[in-house]
Structure formats: structure tokens, C-alpha cells
Design an enzyme around this catalytic site. Structure first.
Site, PDB file in Angstrom:
ATOM      1  N   SER A   1       0.498  -0.968  -0.022  1.00  0.00           N
ATOM      2  CA  SER A   1       0.016  -0.139  -0.046  1.00  0.00           C
ATOM      3  C   SER A   1       0.743   0.994  -0.409  1.00  0.00           C
ATOM      4  O   SER A   1       1.959   1.562   0.788  1.00  0.00           O
ATOM      5  CB  SER A   1      -0.467   0.016   1.088  1.00  0.00           C
ATOM      6  OG  SER A   1      -1.777   1.431   1.854  1.00  0.00           O
TER       7      SER A   1
ATOM      8  N   ASP B   1      -4.625   3.210  -1.980  1.00  0.00           N
ATOM      9  CA  ASP B   1      -6.128   3.280  -0.971  1.00  0.00           C
ATOM     10  C   ASP B   1      -6.661   5.196  -1.243  1.00  0.00           C
ATOM     11  O   ASP B   1      -5.446   5.709  -0.904  1.00  0.00           O
ATOM     12  CB  ASP B   1      -4.865   3.315   0.332  1.00  0.00           C
ATOM     13  CG  ASP B   1      -5.292   1.781   0.625  1.00  0.00           C
ATOM     14  OD1 ASP B   1      -6.412   1.488   0.323  1.00  0.00           O
ATOM     15  OD2 ASP B   1      -4.226   1.943   1.645  1.00  0.00           O
TER      16      ASP B   1
ATOM     17  N   ASP C   1      -6.835  -6.427   3.932  1.00  0.00           N
ATOM     18  CA  ASP C   1      -6.552  -5.787   3.979  1.00  0.00           C
ATOM     19  C   ASP C   1      -6.352  -4.841   5.450  1.00  0.00           C
ATOM     20  O   ASP C   1      -7.271  -5.039   5.621  1.00  0.00           O
ATOM     21  CB  ASP C   1      -7.155  -4.642   2.743  1.00  0.00           C
ATOM     22  CG  ASP C   1      -6.609  -3.259   2.715  1.00  0.00           C
ATOM     23  OD1 ASP C   1      -4.950  -3.331   3.389  1.00  0.00           O
ATOM     24  OD2 ASP C   1      -7.094  -3.031   1.625  1.00  0.00           O
TER      25      ASP C   1
ATOM     26  N   GLY D   1      -3.520  -4.896   8.571  1.00  0.00           N
ATOM     27  CA  GLY D   1      -2.401  -5.189   9.359  1.00  0.00           C
ATOM     28  C   GLY D   1      -2.041  -6.293   9.120  1.00  0.00           C
ATOM     29  O   GLY D   1      -1.458  -7.322   9.762  1.00  0.00           O
TER      30      GLY D   1
HETATM   31  C1  DX5 Z   1      -6.534   0.635   5.294  1.00  0.00           C
HETATM   32  C2  DX5 Z   1      -6.028   0.850   4.133  1.00  0.00           C
HETATM   33  C3  DX5 Z   1      -5.084  -0.013   3.846  1.00  0.00           C
HETATM   34  C4  DX5 Z   1      -3.768   0.199   4.790  1.00  0.00           C
HETATM   35  C5  DX5 Z   1      -3.409  -0.883   5.117  1.00  0.00           C
HETATM   36  O1  DX5 Z   1      -7.534   2.414   5.778  1.00  0.00           O
HETATM   37  O2  DX5 Z   1      -7.299   0.260   3.192  1.00  0.00           O
HETATM   38  O3  DX5 Z   1      -4.518  -0.885   2.661  1.00  0.00           O
HETATM   39  O4  DX5 Z   1      -3.305   1.442   5.006  1.00  0.00           O
HETATM   40  O5  DX5 Z   1      -1.831  -0.545   5.212  1.00  0.00           O
HETATM   41  P1  DX5 Z   1      -1.063  -1.789   6.710  1.00  0.00           P
HETATM   42  O6  DX5 Z   1      -0.410  -2.959   6.115  1.00  0.00           O
HETATM   43  O7  DX5 Z   1       0.087  -0.574   7.306  1.00  0.00           O
HETATM   44  O8  DX5 Z   1      -1.942  -1.919   7.891  1.00  0.00           O
HETATM   45 ZN    ZN Z   2      -6.904  -0.834   1.434  1.00  0.00          ZN
END
Ligand code: DX5
Ligand code: ZN
Length: 214
Positions: free
Chosen positions: A9, A36, A174, A176
């Protein structure tokens, strides 16, 4: 066994050097680029829109995995398609006409997905099964990168797999995802994972992508 696909992301990338980050992602072995799009209404935080997707498209050969977290995606779906999205997902509850949005995405010949928040039942996907290529299962509430995975979502992978059995629909998680929890997700049959923090905050991001895929 097929390896899991990784979609880093850009939320956690260095935005002052996005072109360089796209090159990095290709050399690190990423399978797609997760973008995103957040409007500050459907979910907290405001990120970027169609012009950014258009620029990213010009700068990378990797498929753009565009995740819309916006109210009434029907207002902008044509533009996100035109901007060069290769894969497009949205949250059905954000739309007044989710079937029409899916028809537009599919009509453009690109991959369509619906996103399921941690507090939304997997059963919402039932009415879309004939129209989607994937389910984007949220491991955190949308808005920010670097949040902790909500453990209860683990069982929802099984529910998604059960719901889509015999169909050509992949499951992408998607939010964590880490090197520590991805093995358990893979054992449950997960096909793809978004990884923001786990890649961009790693001391060796190339190794992180390799370990996430291993
Ligand atoms: C949350 C987003 C995700 C998120 C992923 O709003 O949709 O794509 O940023 O980021 P990590 O992998 O750091 O949780
Ligand atoms: Zn996302």
C-alpha cells in the site's frame, strides 16, 4: 503451492519519491500496487484521487489495485476506470447502486472487488458473487496504515473461502498484515495480501516482500 500475491500500500510509501518507490516495488517483487483512495467521509483520512492514479499508471507497469473508500463511488467510477485502474474495489454500503458500479468496472474489462469491513458480515458478498473477481477482506477499520490486525477477521477468511468455493474469486486481506500473521492466513487459503507498513517500514523491504511471499 502457489505463492500469495503481495500488494504493497502506497499509504506507507515516501510520497516525495513516489516514482522511485514504484521502481522499488517492481524490483522488490511486488505483484501489484495498492492505492488507498479515502475521502474523509466514508473513512477518516484524506488521501488522493484520480489524477494520482493517472500519474501512477504512467510510471509503473505493475497492476494498480485501487481501493475506493469513498461515499457514493458511482460519482467517480468512470474516472477511476479511465485513470488506469487495473483492479477496482469499493465498499458496497458506500454506494446507492453497487450492482451498477460493478457492471461498469466489469464492462471496462478490469477486475472488480467488494471490500468488507471488520464489522460487516461476509454474507453481504452473497448477492455479488456473479459479479466480482475478488473480495477485499479488511483486517482493520479503513483509514490509516500501520494499524494492528483484528484477530477475529482470521475466521472470516474461512467464511470467504466457503462462500466462493467452486468460483473464480480470489480473497485479498487488507490491513495489519505482518510477516508473523501471514502464514496463518495462507494456511486458511488466502490468495493475496495488502502490506503497507510491513513492507515500507521494514529495514530491508525487498526481504520483507520475499518473506511475506515465502
Ligand atoms: C486502510 C487501508 C489499508 C492499509 C494497509 O485504510 O485500506 O490498505 O493502509 O496498511 P497496513 O498494511 O500498514 O495495515
Ligand atoms: Zn486498502
Amino acid at each position: 503451492m502457489e505463492t500469495i500475491k503481495i500488494s504493497p500500500s502506497l499509504l506507507s510509501a515516501d510520497w516525495l519519491n513516489l516514482g522511485g518507490e514504484l521502481d522499488n516495488l517492481a524490483s522488490w517483487g511486488a505483484d501489484m500496487v495498492h492505492c488507498d483512495v479515502i475521502d474523509g467521509i466514508f473513512a477518516p483520512n484524506i488521501t488522493f484521487g484520480m489524477p494520482m492514479i493517472k500519474s501512477l499508471k504512467k510510471a509503473s507497469k505493475l497492476p494498480l489495485d485501487v481501493h475506493l473508500m469513498i461515499t457514493k463511488p458511482e460519482r467517480y467510477i468512470d474516472e477511476f476506470i479511465r485513470a488506469g485502474s487495473d483492479i477496482l474495489s469499493f465498499h458496497p454500503e458506500s454506494s446507492e447502486c453497487p450492482h451498477e458500479v460493478l457492471a461498469k468496472i466489469k464492462g471496462a474489462g478490469i477486475k472488480a472487488g467488494i471490500a468488507i469491513n471488520p464489522d460487516v458480515s461476509v454474507s453481504v458478498a452473497e448477492e455479488f458473487l456473479d459479479e466480482i473477481d475478488f473480495i477485499l477482506l479488511m483486517g482493520v477499520f479503513p483509514g490509516f496504515g500501520g494499524q494492528k490486525f483484528i484477530p477475529a477477521v482470521m475466521d472470516k477468511i474461512d467464511e470467504c473461502k466457503k462462500l466462493t468455493v467452486g468460483r473464480d474469486i480470489y480473497i485479498e486481506l487488507d490491513g495489519g498484515v505482518t510477516i508473523d500473521n501471514i502464514a496463518q492466513m495462507k494456511r486458511r487459503g488466502l490468495d493475496a495480501a495488502v502490506a503497507g507498513n510491513a513492507v515500507f517500514a521494514a529495514s530491508d523491504p525487498a526481504l520483507a516482500v520475499k518473506l511475506l511471499k515465502a
